[in-house]
Structures are given as structure tokens and as C-alpha cells.
Scaffold this motif. Structure first.
Motif, PDB file in Angstrom:
ATOM      1  N   GLN A  44       0.831  -1.206   0.000  1.00  0.00           N
ATOM      2  CA  GLN A  44       0.000   0.000   0.000  1.00  0.00           C
ATOM      3  C   GLN A  44       0.862   1.251   0.000  1.00  0.00           C
ATOM      4  O   GLN A  44       1.899   1.312   0.669  1.00  0.00           O
ATOM      5  CB  GLN A  44      -0.900   0.004   1.237  1.00  0.00           C
ATOM      6  N   ASN A  45       0.404   2.246  -0.766  1.00  0.00           N
ATOM      7  CA  ASN A  45       1.006   3.574  -0.783  1.00  0.00           C
ATOM      8  C   ASN A  45      -0.147   4.566  -0.698  1.00  0.00           C
ATOM      9  O   ASN A  45      -0.799   4.860  -1.695  1.00  0.00           O
ATOM     10  CB  ASN A  45       1.822   3.781  -2.063  1.00  0.00           C
ATOM     11  N   ARG A  46      -0.414   5.057   0.474  1.00  0.00           N
ATOM     12  CA  ARG A  46      -1.560   5.956   0.685  1.00  0.00           C
ATOM     13  C   ARG A  46      -1.372   7.300  -0.013  1.00  0.00           C
ATOM     14  O   ARG A  46      -2.333   7.946  -0.379  1.00  0.00           O
ATOM     15  CB  ARG A  46      -1.790   6.176   2.177  1.00  0.00           C
ATOM     16  N   LYS A  65       4.723  -5.561  -9.809  1.00  0.00           N
ATOM     17  CA  LYS A  65       5.415  -5.012 -10.974  1.00  0.00           C
ATOM     18  C   LYS A  65       5.013  -3.573 -11.274  1.00  0.00           C
ATOM     19  O   LYS A  65       3.908  -3.157 -10.960  1.00  0.00           O
ATOM     20  CB  LYS A  65       5.144  -5.876 -12.201  1.00  0.00           C
ATOM     21  N   SER A  66       5.945  -2.863 -11.882  1.00  0.00           N
ATOM     22  CA  SER A  66       5.725  -1.499 -12.391  1.00  0.00           C
ATOM     23  C   SER A  66       5.186  -0.546 -11.334  1.00  0.00           C
ATOM     24  O   SER A  66       4.186   0.137 -11.534  1.00  0.00           O
ATOM     25  CB  SER A  66       4.779  -1.537 -13.601  1.00  0.00           C
ATOM     26  N   LEU A  67       5.869  -0.483 -10.212  1.00  0.00           N
ATOM     27  CA  LEU A  67       5.446   0.388  -9.122  1.00  0.00           C
ATOM     28  C   LEU A  67       5.973   1.801  -9.322  1.00  0.00           C
ATOM     29  O   LEU A  67       7.120   1.996  -9.726  1.00  0.00           O
ATOM     30  CB  LEU A  67       5.957  -0.144  -7.788  1.00  0.00           C
ATOM     31  N   ASN A  68       5.145   2.755  -9.014  1.00  0.00           N
ATOM     32  CA  ASN A  68       5.523   4.164  -9.064  1.00  0.00           C
ATOM     33  C   ASN A  68       6.523   4.448  -7.940  1.00  0.00           C
ATOM     34  O   ASN A  68       6.392   3.912  -6.845  1.00  0.00           O
ATOM     35  CB  ASN A  68       4.259   5.015  -8.888  1.00  0.00           C
ATOM     36  N   ILE A  69       7.518   5.283  -8.189  1.00  0.00           N
ATOM     37  CA  ILE A  69       8.507   5.575  -7.149  1.00  0.00           C
ATOM     38  C   ILE A  69       8.085   6.709  -6.214  1.00  0.00           C
ATOM     39  O   ILE A  69       8.789   7.003  -5.255  1.00  0.00           O
ATOM     40  CB  ILE A  69       9.896   5.879  -7.756  1.00  0.00           C
ATOM     41  N   ALA A  70       6.944   7.329  -6.461  1.00  0.00           N
ATOM     42  CA  ALA A  70       6.468   8.425  -5.600  1.00  0.00           C
ATOM     43  C   ALA A  70       5.977   7.884  -4.255  1.00  0.00           C
ATOM     44  O   ALA A  70       5.381   6.819  -4.179  1.00  0.00           O
ATOM     45  CB  ALA A  70       5.337   9.176  -6.293  1.00  0.00           C
ATOM     46  N   GLY A  71       6.235   8.623  -3.199  1.00  0.00           N
ATOM     47  CA  GLY A  71       5.703   8.283  -1.883  1.00  0.00           C
ATOM     48  C   GLY A  71       6.418   7.115  -1.237  1.00  0.00           C
ATOM     49  O   GLY A  71       7.461   6.663  -1.683  1.00  0.00           O
ATOM     50  N   SER A  72       5.825   6.621  -0.156  1.00  0.00           N
ATOM     51  CA  SER A  72       6.398   5.477   0.558  1.00  0.00           C
ATOM     52  C   SER A  72       5.366   4.363   0.660  1.00  0.00           C
ATOM     53  O   SER A  72       4.163   4.612   0.698  1.00  0.00           O
ATOM     54  CB  SER A  72       6.890   5.889   1.947  1.00  0.00           C
ATOM     55  N   ASP A  85       3.247  -9.514   9.821  1.00  0.00           N
ATOM     56  CA  ASP A  85       4.504  -8.773   9.839  1.00  0.00           C
ATOM     57  C   ASP A  85       4.394  -7.655   8.812  1.00  0.00           C
ATOM     58  O   ASP A  85       3.743  -7.812   7.778  1.00  0.00           O
ATOM     59  CB  ASP A  85       5.675  -9.683   9.509  1.00  0.00           C
ATOM     60  N   SER A  86       5.025  -6.521   9.109  1.00  0.00           N
ATOM     61  CA  SER A  86       4.967  -5.367   8.211  1.00  0.00           C
ATOM     62  C   SER A  86       6.335  -4.716   8.085  1.00  0.00           C
ATOM     63  O   SER A  86       7.147  -4.773   9.001  1.00  0.00           O
ATOM     64  CB  SER A  86       3.995  -4.313   8.728  1.00  0.00           C
ATOM     65  N   ILE A  87       6.536  -4.098   6.941  1.00  0.00           N
ATOM     66  CA  ILE A  87       7.674  -3.222   6.713  1.00  0.00           C
ATOM     67  C   ILE A  87       7.072  -1.904   6.243  1.00  0.00           C
ATOM     68  O   ILE A  87       6.291  -1.877   5.300  1.00  0.00           O
ATOM     69  CB  ILE A  87       8.626  -3.778   5.643  1.00  0.00           C
ATOM     70  N   SER A  88       7.430  -0.823   6.909  1.00  0.00           N
ATOM     71  CA  SER A  88       6.849   0.467   6.531  1.00  0.00           C
ATOM     72  C   SER A  88       7.935   1.427   6.061  1.00  0.00           C
ATOM     73  O   SER A  88       9.124   1.175   6.223  1.00  0.00           O
ATOM     74  CB  SER A  88       6.079   1.071   7.702  1.00  0.00           C
ATOM     75  N   ASN A  89       7.480   2.504   5.471  1.00  0.00           N
ATOM     76  CA  ASN A  89       8.344   3.567   4.975  1.00  0.00           C
ATOM     77  C   ASN A  89       9.354   3.066   3.938  1.00  0.00           C
ATOM     78  O   ASN A  89      10.506   3.472   3.931  1.00  0.00           O
ATOM     79  CB  ASN A  89       9.057   4.284   6.127  1.00  0.00           C
ATOM     80  N   LEU A  90       8.905   2.185   3.078  1.00  0.00           N
ATOM     81  CA  LEU A  90       9.738   1.663   1.999  1.00  0.00           C
ATOM     82  C   LEU A  90       9.661   2.641   0.833  1.00  0.00           C
ATOM     83  O   LEU A  90       8.578   2.928   0.321  1.00  0.00           O
ATOM     84  CB  LEU A  90       9.237   0.288   1.578  1.00  0.00           C
ATOM     85  N   GLN A  91      10.807   3.190   0.443  1.00  0.00           N
ATOM     86  CA  GLN A  91      10.841   4.176  -0.629  1.00  0.00           C
ATOM     87  C   GLN A  91      11.760   3.705  -1.739  1.00  0.00           C
ATOM     88  O   GLN A  91      12.793   3.092  -1.477  1.00  0.00           O
ATOM     89  CB  GLN A  91      11.322   5.525  -0.094  1.00  0.00           C
ATOM     90  N   PHE A  92      11.378   3.999  -2.969  1.00  0.00           N
ATOM     91  CA  PHE A  92      12.162   3.634  -4.130  1.00  0.00           C
ATOM     92  C   PHE A  92      12.796   4.883  -4.735  1.00  0.00           C
ATOM     93  O   PHE A  92      12.230   5.962  -4.677  1.00  0.00           O
ATOM     94  CB  PHE A  92      11.285   2.961  -5.184  1.00  0.00           C
TER      95      PHE A  92
END
Length: 96
Positions: A44-46, A65-72, A85-92
Motif C-alpha cells: 500500500q502507498n496511501r 510489478k511497475s510500481l511508481n517511485i512516488a511516496g512510501s 509482519d509489516s515493513i513500513s516507509n519503503l521508498q524507491f
């Protein structure tokens, strides 16, 4: 008895004009370290209004696939008989 899930994440950068990436999520049992299939993985990217669900395959992998790099992004793995389990604040980042 519930066991914990581990979420190692591999990011495959794809070279496109719109700066998009592919994300490979591996889900393993925290005790045996073996892959776990049929685990629901939510990405998820809110900030951009994006949410997608994938189930892990026999190798414990879910591919986005083909994820936008905007946001986290936030990745969450969930299933009965396992703790979530979660991983948050993942940024590309784009290849610079």
C-alpha cells in the motif's frame, strides 16, 4: 501455535521512462526459515492511493510489478496460524 513471518524484500529496478520498479517479496517461516505459500501480502502507498494484494507462490514469493517511485510503501503479510509482519516507509529511488 502461531509463528512469525519474515519479509525479506528484493527490489528489482526496471528501466522505464516513467521511473517504475518491480518489488519481489519473500515470505519465510521465522522458525524453519522455509518459504511459506498462500500468504496474503498487501502493498500500500496511501500518498498515491495505491493498494494491491498478492498471494505468495510455492517458493514463498509475491511479485509486484511497475510500481511508481512516488511516496512510501507499506508491505504487510498476513495469514491464519501466523503473526502478521509489516515493513513500513519503503521508498524507491530512480537510477541516477
Amino acid at each position: 501455535m502461531k509463528t512469525y513471518l519474515l519479509l525479506p524484500v528484493t527490489i528489482f529496478l526496471s528501466l522505464t521512462l516513467f521511473a517504475q520498479v518491480d518489488l519481489n517479496v519473500s515470505v519465510t517461516n521465522s522458525l524453519s526459515l522455509k518459504p511459506v505459500s498462500n500468504i496474503k501480502v498487501k502493498l500500500q502507498n496511501r500518498e498515491i492511493g495505491y493498494a494491491e494484494f498478492q498471494n505468495t507462490n510455492a517458493q514463498g514469493k509475491a511479485i509486484f510489478k511497475s510500481l511508481n517511485i512516488a511516496g512510501s510503501y507499506v508491505i504487510t503479510a498476513m495469514a491464519q496460524n501466523y503473526f502478521s509482519d509489516s515493513i513500513s516507509n519503503l521508498q524507491f529511488r530512480a537510477n541516477e
